[in-house]
Design an enzyme around this catalytic site. Structure first.
Site, mmCIF file in Angstrom:
data_model
loop_
_atom_site.group_PDB
_atom_site.id
_atom_site.type_symbol
_atom_site.label_atom_id
_atom_site.label_comp_id
_atom_site.label_asym_id
_atom_site.label_seq_id
_atom_site.Cartn_x
_atom_site.Cartn_y
_atom_site.Cartn_z
ATOM 1 N N ASP A 112 -2.132 35.482 -23.435
ATOM 2 C CA ASP A 112 -2.141 34.021 -23.409
ATOM 3 C C ASP A 112 -1.431 33.487 -24.644
ATOM 4 O O ASP A 112 -1.822 33.797 -25.767
ATOM 5 C CB ASP A 112 -3.586 33.516 -23.367
ATOM 6 C CG ASP A 112 -3.637 31.998 -23.393
ATOM 7 O OD1 ASP A 112 -3.337 31.385 -22.352
ATOM 8 O OD2 ASP A 112 -3.965 31.431 -24.457
ATOM 9 N N TYR A 117 1.191 27.486 -30.910
ATOM 10 C CA TYR A 117 0.606 28.553 -31.738
ATOM 11 C C TYR A 117 1.605 29.049 -32.784
ATOM 12 O O TYR A 117 1.236 29.743 -33.712
ATOM 13 C CB TYR A 117 0.144 29.729 -30.880
ATOM 14 C CG TYR A 117 -0.877 29.400 -29.822
ATOM 15 C CD1 TYR A 117 -1.576 28.193 -29.803
ATOM 16 C CD2 TYR A 117 -1.153 30.315 -28.823
ATOM 17 C CE1 TYR A 117 -2.505 27.907 -28.818
ATOM 18 C CE2 TYR A 117 -2.096 30.042 -27.837
ATOM 19 C CZ TYR A 117 -2.758 28.832 -27.836
ATOM 20 O OH TYR A 117 -3.675 28.572 -26.850
ATOM 21 N N LYS A 146 2.213 27.661 -22.515
ATOM 22 C CA LYS A 146 1.856 26.261 -22.304
ATOM 23 C C LYS A 146 2.905 25.312 -22.886
ATOM 24 O O LYS A 146 3.438 25.555 -23.962
ATOM 25 C CB LYS A 146 0.497 25.977 -22.943
ATOM 26 C CG LYS A 146 -0.603 26.850 -22.376
ATOM 27 C CD LYS A 146 -1.859 26.771 -23.230
ATOM 28 C CE LYS A 146 -2.741 27.966 -23.019
ATOM 29 N NZ LYS A 146 -2.278 29.139 -23.766
ATOM 30 N N HIS A 179 -0.383 22.043 -21.843
ATOM 31 C CA HIS A 179 -1.422 22.439 -22.781
ATOM 32 C C HIS A 179 -2.555 21.419 -22.835
ATOM 33 O O HIS A 179 -3.720 21.780 -22.852
ATOM 34 C CB HIS A 179 -0.829 22.644 -24.176
ATOM 35 C CG HIS A 179 -1.661 23.537 -25.044
ATOM 36 N ND1 HIS A 179 -1.091 24.531 -25.794
ATOM 37 C CD2 HIS A 179 -2.982 23.617 -25.270
ATOM 38 C CE1 HIS A 179 -2.045 25.170 -26.457
ATOM 39 N NE2 HIS A 179 -3.204 24.625 -26.154
#
Length: 197
Positions: A112, A117, A146, A179
Site C-alpha cells: 500500500d 508518503y 492514492k 486518498h
C-alpha cells in the site's frame, strides 16, 4: 487493474462486504504490537526461537513460513485483493525499501503506497529489485496507490497516476484511490466534484 488513460470508463468497483473475522480463523492468535518501541528480552528470545524453527538445509527463508494461502477478497472485477498488506505510511527514507523487499520475500503480496508518503521512488526500487530476483512476479503483487488532494482536477489525474507508476517502476496499478474525499479548496462545496475526479 488500473492503467492511466483518458478514455471514459463505465466500470465500477463495488465494495466487498466482509467482516474482519471472516478472514481470520478462530484459532489464530492475534498480537497487537502497535505501541511496541523495543523488544523485551523474552520477546527477543521468542523471536530467536522462531527464526531457528525448521531452519534446515540452508534455505534462504529458513525459520520463516511463507503463507501461500493468504486471505483475500474477490472484487466484482474478478480480481482478488489480499486482505493483509504492508503499508508504507510513515516509513522512513532509507528504511522503507528494505521493509518492502523483506515483506515480499517473506510472502506479503499487497503493498500500500501513496504519493503523499513521499517514498514511492524507494518503494519502486525495492519492488524492481525483488521482481528481478524472481522471488515473485509482478502479477502476483497487488499494488495500491492514492491520488493526492492537490491532483483532483480531472486534467491532473492521469499525470499524477503516471508519475506514481514511474516512481513505483510498474506499468500498472492494481488499485488507485482518491486518498481523501476533499480537494484542499476552501468553500462550501468540494471542487472539483468527486464525481468529476
Amino acid at each position: 487493474r488500473v492503467s492511466c488513460h483518458s478514455e471514459p470508463t463505465t466500470n465500477r468497483i463495488s465494495p466487498v462486504k466482509m467482516s474482519g473475522t471472516d478472514a481470520v480463523p478462530a484459532s489464530a492468535q492475534i498480537h497487537d504490537y502497535t505501541n511496541l518501541k523495543q523488544l523485551s528480552e523474552e520477546q527477543k528470545a521468542q523471536l530467536q526461537r522462531l527464526e531457528q524453527a525448521d531452519a534446515g538445509a540452508g534455505s534462504p527463508d529458513a525459520g520463516y513460513r511463507i503463507v501461500d494461502n493468504q486471505p483475500s477478497a474477490k472484487l466484482l472485477s474478478g480480481y482478488s485483493i489480499p486482505l493483509v498488506g504492508l503499508g508504507t505510511w510513515k516509513s522512513a527514507k532509507g528504511e522503507v525499501g528494505a521493509a518492502v523487499a523483506t515483506a515480499l520475500r517473506q510472502g506479503y503480496r499487497h503493498i500500500d503506497c501513496a504519493k503523499i508518503y513521499q517514498n514511492e521512488h524507494e518503494v519502486g526500487e525495492a519492488l524492481s529489485a525483488v521482481l528481478s530476483e524472481g522471488v515473485v512476479r509482478r502479477e502476483e503483487v497487488f499494488i495500491t496507490s492514492k491520488l493526492w488532494n492537490s491532483d483532483h482536477e480531472p486534467s491532473r489525474v492521469e499525470a499524477a497516476c503516471r508519475r506514481t507508476m514511474e516512481d513505483l517502476r510498474v506499468s500498472y496499478l492494481d488499485l488507485y484511490l482518491m486518498h481523501w474525499p476533499v480537494s484542499g479548496n476552501s468553500g462550501p462545496e468540494v471542487l472539483p466534484r468527486l464525481e468529476d475526479t
